[in-house]
Scaffold this motif. Structure first.
Motif, PDB file in Angstrom:
ATOM      1  N   PHE A 153      25.279  38.006  41.087  1.00  0.00           N
ATOM      2  CA  PHE A 153      25.781  39.377  41.199  1.00  0.00           C
ATOM      3  C   PHE A 153      25.548  40.044  42.552  1.00  0.00           C
ATOM      4  O   PHE A 153      25.816  41.225  42.712  1.00  0.00           O
ATOM      5  N   ASP A 154      25.081  39.255  43.545  1.00  0.00           N
ATOM      6  CA  ASP A 154      25.112  39.839  44.882  1.00  0.00           C
ATOM      7  C   ASP A 154      26.376  39.400  45.629  1.00  0.00           C
ATOM      8  O   ASP A 154      26.585  39.757  46.779  1.00  0.00           O
ATOM      9  N   LEU A 155      27.219  38.627  44.970  1.00  0.00           N
ATOM     10  CA  LEU A 155      28.464  38.179  45.606  1.00  0.00           C
ATOM     11  C   LEU A 155      29.457  39.329  45.670  1.00  0.00           C
ATOM     12  O   LEU A 155      29.457  40.219  44.804  1.00  0.00           O
ATOM     13  N   PHE A 160      33.025  36.297  43.910  1.00  0.00           N
ATOM     14  CA  PHE A 160      32.769  36.049  42.485  1.00  0.00           C
ATOM     15  C   PHE A 160      34.043  35.519  41.816  1.00  0.00           C
ATOM     16  O   PHE A 160      33.988  34.656  40.931  1.00  0.00           O
ATOM     17  N   GLY A 161      35.175  36.008  42.282  1.00  0.00           N
ATOM     18  CA  GLY A 161      36.456  35.584  41.706  1.00  0.00           C
ATOM     19  C   GLY A 161      36.746  34.104  41.886  1.00  0.00           C
ATOM     20  O   GLY A 161      37.640  33.559  41.239  1.00  0.00           O
ATOM     21  N   LYS A 162      35.974  33.428  42.745  1.00  0.00           N
ATOM     22  CA  LYS A 162      36.203  31.986  42.959  1.00  0.00           C
ATOM     23  C   LYS A 162      35.378  31.141  41.994  1.00  0.00           C
ATOM     24  O   LYS A 162      35.547  29.923  41.924  1.00  0.00           O
ATOM     25  N   ARG A 192      32.010  37.884  29.557  1.00  0.00           N
ATOM     26  CA  ARG A 192      33.164  38.528  30.209  1.00  0.00           C
ATOM     27  C   ARG A 192      32.905  40.033  30.361  1.00  0.00           C
ATOM     28  O   ARG A 192      33.298  40.648  31.355  1.00  0.00           O
ATOM     29  N   GLN A 193      32.227  40.606  29.381  1.00  0.00           N
ATOM     30  CA  GLN A 193      31.929  42.037  29.458  1.00  0.00           C
ATOM     31  C   GLN A 193      30.957  42.355  30.601  1.00  0.00           C
ATOM     32  O   GLN A 193      31.133  43.334  31.320  1.00  0.00           O
ATOM     33  N   LYS A 198      30.398  44.726  36.050  1.00  0.00           N
ATOM     34  CA  LYS A 198      30.005  44.604  37.458  1.00  0.00           C
ATOM     35  C   LYS A 198      31.220  44.631  38.398  1.00  0.00           C
ATOM     36  O   LYS A 198      31.203  45.308  39.418  1.00  0.00           O
ATOM     37  N   TYR A 199      32.249  43.858  38.061  1.00  0.00           N
ATOM     38  CA  TYR A 199      33.343  43.666  39.018  1.00  0.00           C
ATOM     39  C   TYR A 199      34.692  44.232  38.543  1.00  0.00           C
ATOM     40  O   TYR A 199      35.676  44.140  39.265  1.00  0.00           O
TER      41      TYR A 199
END
Ligand code: PEP
Length: 251
Positions: A153-155, A160-162, A192-193, A198-199
């Motif tokens: 979660f620091d991405l 993160f999408g990759k 997923r939630q 986060k994103y």
């Protein structure tokens, strides 16, 4: 975009010759078939180049099962993400429970490995999951959330999408004991939630979340029919075409 994926994790199995033969056999078996998922072979490092050459131009892709958390230098026995990428491999499994349990890979180390992989244009298949005692004491959500939080979660949202996620309850890996379809769906929806929180919803909906843990020809169809299960990371059943192909065809 969210993809359906079936990835085989060969672990510490197959000599180079055996692995090449299996990859060829699988390629032949898939030729002319209308497959509705991406198929990835995650082999030991030494097979990567040979298998990439076999599957190049087909629908199949190749991945490693690990990479170093360092770029280069005096780290005897390690294989860097750049080295993996130079074989033609496009994926790398990171955070498998066997690496966490037997090789001391912590969330912090895995965070570095994820960075190295992404810097070298490898797609991490990032494994998360609870051990039996954590499941029995109702801690599974907390454990999985912490693993994701501390390693991923620091991405940036773009990075993160990759990532491909693989939920692998440790008590189900190689034990013949599969999570029920409902248990898998419940955890995948929870994951997923967390990603959505986060994103945002779009990134969460675009993330492929695979299930791993004694998946086989008999249970794959039901597992994959869940709205939040986008495929499987398959160990034992990926070692023979007879057992792997029906899982691929479950989509
Ligand atoms: C795995 O190693 O990722 C795995 C899911 O193994 P198995 O399918 O053998 O349980």
């Amino acid at each position: 975009m969210r993809k359906n994926i079936v990835a085989g994790n060969w672990k510490l199995n197959k000599t180079l010759q055996e692995g090449v033969a299996l990859a060829k056999e699988l390629k032949t078996a898939l030729t002319g078939k209308n497959v509705n998922c991406d198929v990835i072979i995650c082999s030991p490092f030494i097979h990567l180049t040979a298998i990439h050459e076999i599957v190049e131009g087909s629908e199949m892709k190749v991945g490693a099962q690990n990479c170093a958390d360092k770029d280069s230098g005096a780290y005897t026995g390690e294989v860097s993400a750049a080295m993996v990428a130079s074989t033609g491999a496009q994926y790398v499994i990171l955070g498998h429970s066997e690496r966490r349990a037997y090789y001391g890979e912590t969330n912090a180390i895995l965070k570095e490995k994820v960075k190295r992989a992404l810097e070298n244009h490898l797609i991490p298949i990032f494994c998360i999951g609870e051990v039996l005692e954590e499941r029995e004491t109702g801690k599974q959500n907390k454990v999985v959330k912490t693993q994701i939080n501390e390693s991923l979660f620091d991405l940036s949202a773009e990075d993160f999408g990759k990532i491909v996620l693989a939920y692998e309850p440790v008590w189900a890996i190689g034990t013949g004991k599969t999570a029920t379809s409902a248990q898998a769906q419940e955890m995948h929806a929870f994951i997923r939630q967390i990603v959505a929180d986060k994103y945002g919803t779009k990134t969460a909906n675009d993330t492929s979340i695979l299930y791993g843990g004694s998946a086989n020809a008999g249970n794959a169809k039901e597992l994959f029919s869940n709205p939040d299960v986008d495929g499987g990371l398959i160990g034992g059943a990926s070692l023979k075409v007879d057992t792997f192909l029906p899982i691929i065809e479950a989509f």
